[in-house]
Write an enzyme that holds these catalytic residues in place. Sequence first.
Site, PDB file in Angstrom:
ATOM      1  CG  HIS A  46       2.607 -16.773 -24.063  1.00 54.70           C
ATOM      2  ND1 HIS A  46       2.588 -15.774 -24.769  1.00 54.70           N
ATOM      3  CD2 HIS A  46       1.226 -17.131 -23.624  1.00 54.70           C
ATOM      4  CE1 HIS A  46       1.359 -15.156 -25.240  1.00 54.70           C
ATOM      5  NE2 HIS A  46       0.633 -15.767 -24.397  1.00 54.70           N
ATOM      6  CD  GLU A 150      -6.047 -15.543 -25.252  1.00 59.07           C
ATOM      7  OE1 GLU A 150      -5.507 -15.352 -24.532  1.00 59.07           O
ATOM      8  OE2 GLU A 150      -5.511 -16.021 -26.287  1.00 59.07           O
ATOM      9  CG  ASP A 176      -3.892 -12.376 -23.905  1.00 59.58           C
ATOM     10  OD1 ASP A 176      -3.058 -11.285 -24.114  1.00 59.58           O
ATOM     11  OD2 ASP A 176      -3.239 -13.230 -24.131  1.00 59.58           O
TER      12      ASP A 176
END
Length: 264
Positions: A46, A150, A176
Site C-alpha cells: 500500500h 485477513e 481487512d
Amino acid sequence: MKTNHVRSKLKRGESSVGTWLTLPDPMIGQLMARTGFDWLTIELEHSPTSFESAAQSFGLIAGAGCVPLVRVPINSVENIKRVLDTGAWGVIVPMVNSKAEAEAVVNAARYAPSGQRSVGGNLHAANFGTDAATYYDRANDEILVVVMAEHVKGIEAADEILSVPGIDVVFIGPNDLHKSMGKKPAFESDAPEFIDALKHIQKTAAKYNVATGIHVLDADAAKRRIAEGFQFIAVTSDVGMLLGRAAQFTKTLGLGADKSVTKY
Ligand code: 3PY
Ligand code: MG
C-alpha cells in the site's frame, strides 16, 4: 552465513516485535534499524516504495543487525522472487485465502526440494554476509515465510492453508479481516466473529506448529497480544509513530484541535 534471529526466536516459541516502514526513503530503515525492533517490514502493498529503494533498505537494515522483511504487493512468483533475490530475509504475503495460494507462496519462497524458487541474484547472499553457494544451500533454513489471514475466506480455509509445509507464521490483518466481515476496518474490536476468527487461527496454527502474528496500534496492545500467545507482532508504522508523536506536541501546545492524524 548470518542467522535470521527472528525465525530462530519464533521457532523457540519466543515473541518478536517489529514495525512497518511505509515511507519509500531507505534512510528511514537505516535509522529505525537502530531503535531495537527485531525486524522491519518494507511495505510494498500500500505504498509508493519501489523494488529498487526496497533493496537499498534491506541492505541498510541487515547491515545494522536488524532483520529486513517485506510485504509484497500481491501473491506472485515475480514479487516474491525479486524481493528475496535483492536481500529481504523474509516475505509477508497478503490475502492468502486458499491452499493453492499458500502452496504458491512456499513454491516461490523456498528452493527445491521444499519449493521451486529460481536460483539467481547476488544481494541475497551479501545481506547474509556469505557467498551465493552457501546462501543457496541454507536459505530455506533462514528465510521467514509469512502468510496473511485477513479475509473470512482465509479464516474458513485456515486448516488447509496452514497444513502446507514451509509456512513459518500466519499474520492477521485485522483491518481487512473486519472489512471482509462487513464491518469498519479496525485493529481491535469486540465483534464475536472477529474474536472467534482469531481463536480459530491460533488453534489451527498450533496444530501445524506455525507461529501466529497480528498488527497492533501500540505497545500496550502488543503486550496483550503476546500474553494471548501471538508471537509475531507488528506495532503501527513509521507514519503512525511520526504523526502520533507530532500530534502529542501540537496537542500540548494547544494546536491542531481540528486535525486528526492517521494512526497507521
Ligand atoms: C490489515 O490490517 O489489513 C493489514 O494488512 C495490517 O498489516
Ligand atoms: Mg491488509
